[in-house]
Scaffold this motif. Structure first.
Motif, PDB file in Angstrom:
ATOM      1  N   PHE A 166       0.831  -1.198   0.000  1.00 33.57           N
ATOM      2  CA  PHE A 166       0.000   0.000   0.000  1.00 33.57           C
ATOM      3  C   PHE A 166       0.869   1.253   0.000  1.00 33.57           C
ATOM      4  O   PHE A 166       0.609   2.203  -0.757  1.00 33.57           O
ATOM      5  CB  PHE A 166      -0.926  -0.005   1.211  1.00 33.57           C
ATOM      6  N   ALA A 167       1.901   1.285   0.869  1.00 29.09           N
ATOM      7  CA  ALA A 167       2.776   2.450   0.951  1.00 29.09           C
ATOM      8  C   ALA A 167       3.499   2.692  -0.370  1.00 29.09           C
ATOM      9  O   ALA A 167       3.684   3.838  -0.792  1.00 29.09           O
ATOM     10  CB  ALA A 167       3.787   2.256   2.077  1.00 29.09           C
ATOM     11  N   GLU A 168       3.894   1.606  -1.055  1.00 25.22           N
ATOM     12  CA  GLU A 168       4.586   1.747  -2.336  1.00 25.22           C
ATOM     13  C   GLU A 168       3.671   2.346  -3.392  1.00 25.22           C
ATOM     14  O   GLU A 168       4.091   3.196  -4.186  1.00 25.22           O
ATOM     15  CB  GLU A 168       5.093   0.380  -2.793  1.00 25.22           C
ATOM     16  N   ARG A 169       2.411   1.938  -3.408  1.00 30.75           N
ATOM     17  CA  ARG A 169       1.477   2.440  -4.408  1.00 30.75           C
ATOM     18  C   ARG A 169       0.972   3.841  -4.072  1.00 30.75           C
ATOM     19  O   ARG A 169       0.556   4.574  -4.964  1.00 30.75           O
ATOM     20  CB  ARG A 169       0.298   1.469  -4.528  1.00 30.75           C
ATOM     21  N   ALA A 170       1.020   4.193  -2.790  1.00 30.15           N
ATOM     22  CA  ALA A 170       0.579   5.530  -2.395  1.00 30.15           C
ATOM     23  C   ALA A 170       1.674   6.562  -2.580  1.00 30.15           C
ATOM     24  O   ALA A 170       1.400   7.710  -2.930  1.00 30.15           O
ATOM     25  CB  ALA A 170       0.116   5.520  -0.937  1.00 30.15           C
ATOM     26  N   GLY A 171       2.923   6.166  -2.338  1.00 32.02           N
ATOM     27  CA  GLY A 171       4.039   7.095  -2.388  1.00 32.02           C
ATOM     28  C   GLY A 171       4.857   6.993  -1.117  1.00 32.02           C
ATOM     29  O   GLY A 171       4.862   5.974  -0.438  1.00 32.02           O
TER      30      GLY A 171
END
Length: 218
Positions: A166-171
């Motif tokens: 999730f953090a990777e896809r959010a930024g």
């Protein structure tokens, strides 16, 4: 006489706290958040600009409108909002307030923000969350995700992503989990839950076939 608000010149951008629902795009490539009230219909990213929720052509935050991002000064007060039934599955965000802002007694309304930290509560079963899974509802183009221990959502067949994904896809954002009041479910329990879900699906299928056969007999 025109009313002029006092202006601040802080040495560093202010920090605020708010609650929101984490969301994933329909194709799973992007992640973001939605508000719990006025801005609930417009997902935003980790770094984003506020837009008027009423579609008016003015910059946020406008003094004659209630548009813009909103946050509270106190993390405890923001976390307290998750006690209500409607917001039990929301997460708490720590944000950096950027651009113009209007300060109120309990918080701020502002033009631009950067989400720094996502604080996730326990799974609905009380165990410490290990991922986000489909919450069962969403908005056009986005599906809402909620904290999951890894066993509850999997047992129901709900897709999910790890916090790292999730953090990777959010930024550039940090996900912090709050410890739960129950121990994590062992792998055997998770497997049994998944098997039970499969057996229930097969039972539903057989019941449907049986109903059709009985109907032919009439």
């Amino acid at each position: 006489m025109r009313l002029r608000l006092p202006q601040e010149r802080p040495a560093a951008p202010p920090t605020g706290y708010k609650i929101a629902y984490p969301v994933l795009s329909h194709d799973g490539t992007r992640a973001g958040f939605t508000g719990v009230s006025l801005g609930g219909g417009s997902p935003y990213g980790v770094l984003d600009d506020a837009r008027c929720a009423y579609g008016r052509r003015h910059r946020s935050p406008a003094r004659f409108c209630d548009c813009g991002f909103h946050c509270l000064h106190s993390p405890a007060e923001a976390l307290g909002l998750t006690c209500t039934g409607a917001h039990r599955r929301a997460v708490m965000l720590e944000v950096t307030v950027l651009g113009a802002y209007i300060r109120y007694e309990r918080g701020m309304r502002y033009a631009r923000q950067r989400v720094r930290t996502v604080r996730v509560g326990p799974c609905g079963c009380g165990r410490t969350a290990t991922r986000f899974s489909d919450a069962g509802w969403g908005r056009p183009g986005w599906w809402t995700v909620a904290a999951d221990c890894g066993g509850c959502g999997a047992g129901l067949g709900r897709p999910g992503v790890t916090f790292a994904e999730f953090a990777e896809r959010a930024g550039s954002v940090t996900v912090v989990t709050e410890p739960g009041g129950r121990s994590a479910a062992p792998a055997s329990v998770t497997e049994l839950m998944a098997e039970a879900a499969m057996l229930q699906a097969r039972l539903d299928w057989f019941q449907g076939r049986l109903a059709r056969v009985e109907g032919w007999g009439d």
